[in-house]
Design a protein around this motif. Structure first.
Motif, short mmCIF file in Angstrom:
data_model
loop_
_atom_site.label_atom_id
_atom_site.label_comp_id
_atom_site.label_asym_id
_atom_site.label_seq_id
_atom_site.Cartn_x
_atom_site.Cartn_y
_atom_site.Cartn_z
N HIS A 80 0.86 -1.19 0.00
CA HIS A 80 0.00 0.00 0.00
C HIS A 80 0.90 1.25 0.00
O HIS A 80 0.91 2.04 0.94
CB HIS A 80 -0.92 -0.01 1.21
CG HIS A 80 -1.98 -1.06 1.17
ND1 HIS A 80 -1.71 -2.40 1.36
CD2 HIS A 80 -3.32 -0.97 0.93
CE1 HIS A 80 -2.84 -3.09 1.26
NE2 HIS A 80 -3.82 -2.26 1.00
N GLU A 132 -0.71 4.86 0.12
CA GLU A 132 -1.18 5.17 1.47
C GLU A 132 0.01 5.47 2.39
O GLU A 132 -0.04 6.42 3.19
CB GLU A 132 -1.98 4.00 2.03
CG GLU A 132 -3.31 3.75 1.34
CD GLU A 132 -3.21 2.84 0.12
OE1 GLU A 132 -4.24 2.30 -0.29
OE2 GLU A 132 -2.08 2.67 -0.41
N ARG A 189 1.37 8.90 1.64
CA ARG A 189 0.52 9.98 2.14
C ARG A 189 0.70 10.16 3.65
O ARG A 189 0.76 11.29 4.15
CB ARG A 189 -0.95 9.70 1.81
CG ARG A 189 -1.30 9.92 0.35
CD ARG A 189 -2.80 9.97 0.13
NE ARG A 189 -3.46 8.71 0.44
CZ ARG A 189 -3.72 7.77 -0.47
NH1 ARG A 189 -3.36 7.94 -1.74
NH2 ARG A 189 -4.35 6.65 -0.13
N PHE A 190 0.80 9.04 4.37
CA PHE A 190 1.01 9.15 5.81
C PHE A 190 2.37 9.77 6.11
O PHE A 190 2.48 10.67 6.96
CB PHE A 190 0.90 7.78 6.47
CG PHE A 190 1.20 7.83 7.94
CD1 PHE A 190 0.27 8.33 8.83
CD2 PHE A 190 2.42 7.38 8.44
CE1 PHE A 190 0.56 8.41 10.20
CE2 PHE A 190 2.70 7.44 9.78
CZ PHE A 190 1.77 7.96 10.68
N PRO A 213 -11.22 0.73 10.41
CA PRO A 213 -11.30 2.12 9.95
C PRO A 213 -12.52 2.87 10.46
O PRO A 213 -12.45 4.09 10.67
CB PRO A 213 -11.33 1.97 8.42
CG PRO A 213 -10.66 0.67 8.15
CD PRO A 213 -11.05 -0.22 9.29
N ALA A 257 -4.17 13.25 8.11
CA ALA A 257 -4.07 11.99 7.38
C ALA A 257 -4.76 10.89 8.14
O ALA A 257 -4.83 10.90 9.37
CB ALA A 257 -2.60 11.62 7.15
N TYR A 258 -5.29 9.95 7.38
CA TYR A 258 -5.65 8.64 7.91
C TYR A 258 -5.49 7.61 6.81
O TYR A 258 -6.06 7.77 5.72
CB TYR A 258 -7.08 8.57 8.44
CG TYR A 258 -7.38 7.14 8.86
CD1 TYR A 258 -6.81 6.63 10.02
CD2 TYR A 258 -8.14 6.28 8.06
CE1 TYR A 258 -7.00 5.30 10.39
CE2 TYR A 258 -8.34 4.95 8.43
CZ TYR A 258 -7.76 4.47 9.59
OH TYR A 258 -7.93 3.17 9.95
N GLU A 259 -4.72 6.57 7.11
CA GLU A 259 -4.50 5.49 6.16
C GLU A 259 -4.49 4.16 6.90
O GLU A 259 -3.80 4.02 7.92
CB GLU A 259 -3.16 5.65 5.42
CG GLU A 259 -2.98 6.98 4.69
CD GLU A 259 -3.90 7.17 3.51
OE1 GLU A 259 -4.47 6.14 3.02
OE2 GLU A 259 -4.07 8.30 3.05
N ILE A 281 -3.10 0.71 6.84
CA ILE A 281 -1.96 0.08 6.17
C ILE A 281 -1.73 -1.29 6.79
O ILE A 281 -1.08 -1.42 7.84
CB ILE A 281 -0.70 0.96 6.28
CG1 ILE A 281 -0.98 2.36 5.73
CG2 ILE A 281 0.47 0.31 5.52
CD1 ILE A 281 0.18 3.32 5.81
#
Length: 316
Positions: free
Chosen positions: A25, A28, A31-32, A236, A292-294, A296
């Motif tokens: 991922h 993701e 981005r984090f 999530p 942010a939220y991912e 992973i």
């Protein structure tokens, strides 16, 4: 007097360091990581004189021979350096740390443990690595027990945060403080309740937690294998709910959760949200900005970043 100028909540995972290339991922993950870099810039812009880091224990500096609920570092601080995190001595603002200890304990505000030779692990040093990168700023470390039950209640954590906020306000120096909460969000580590282990792996873990103070590296290979073999358990929906509470200025609702509710809804790793609650309480529960939220799975964790900035105008 001292003033808290920024609050940060950020997830941590040493798998960022050790298994970046194996992370599928990747978007993701990037981005984090970018959110951590952006948060580091926000911290730099706040120009802190000291960063109070609220972090968890991972059986690197605390062992089952002695598990305080809360431990404040008031002298030397060494980082264990596991999995590519910073290793060795960390600079501590000893004057502020000892002021906090004195005000809390002698002032009758709160009884907590303190250490003049504290060892921290990635529960603190992951934040140092990513959020304080290149910043020459001392820390005050506070370790919260979230993995060796019985755990301090969420409500009790909020009470300590209120006492810390008052003690910081009483500090006579003109000091700007950033508060960083490291840990969360939802995740489940293959770690037993040490009081009731089941099976060979859990027995091994508990033995390591009992005997590892002087030779934790002897246990680390198998310990890491057990963690890497675990399947991700990320929720999530829970994470979104928690982040929504923060952005709405309602993080105080976390104090109403019990240890068992967090375990059932989001896994044992989500017990680290105690540090997020404490940070928010110290910021008087102002609305947060979600950076942010991912989810992973390769890192086993729901990875979130939020910033609480008193100078920022948030849209409802």
């Amino acid at each position: 007097m001292a003033k808290i100028v920024l609050g940060v909540g950020a997830s941590h995972s040493t798998l960022m360091n050790t298994h970046w290339e194996e992370t599928t991922h990747k978007a993701e993950a990037e981005r984090f990581r970018d959110a951590l870099h952006a948060t580091r810039d926000r911290i730099a812009a706040a120009a802190p004189d000291v960063v109070l880091i609220l972090g968890s224990n991972h059986f690197r500096g605390f062992w089952l021979d002695l598990i305080p609920a809360f431990t404040l570092g008031v002298g030397e601080c060494n980082s264990s350096g596991e999995s590519g995190t910073p290793q060795g001595p960390q600079k501590v603002d000893v004057d502020l740390a000892r002021h906090l200890a004195n005000e809390l304990i002698e002032g009758g505000r709160f009884d907590l443990a303190y250490s003049a030779r504290l060892q921290i692990d990635h529960g603190q040093s992951h934040a140092i690595q990513y959020l304080l990168d290149g910043l020459d700023v001392p820390i005050v470390p506070l370790v919260v027990n979230v993995f060796a039950p019985p755990l301090p209640t969420f409500e009790r954590c909020a009470e300590l945060a209120g006492a810390l906020r008052a003690a910081i306000a009483d500090y006579p120096a003109d000091t700007q403080v950033v508060v960083v909460a490291s840990g969360g969000l939802s995740h489940r580590l293959p770690w037993p309740d040490w009081r009731d282990p089941h099976g060979e792996d859990e027995d091994f873990m508990v033995q390591a937690w009992l005997d590892g103070r002087e030779n934790w590296s002897d246990y680390d290979v198998r310990r890491r294998q057990i963690i890497r073999a675990a399947e991700a358990a990320i929720t999530p929906e829970f994470d979104d709910h928690i982040l929504d509470l923060f952005t709405a200025g309602k993080a105080s609702e976390l104090a109403g959760y019990s240890t068992s509710e967090i375990e059932e809804q989001a896994g044992n790793g989500a017990q680290e949200l105690r540090t997020w609650l404490m940070m928010a309480a110290m910021m008087d529960y102002i609305p947060a900005e979600r950076l942010a939220y991912e989810a992973i799975p390769e890192w086993l964790t729901g990875m979130g970043v939020a910033v609480l900035d008193p100078s920022y105008s948030y849209s409802p």
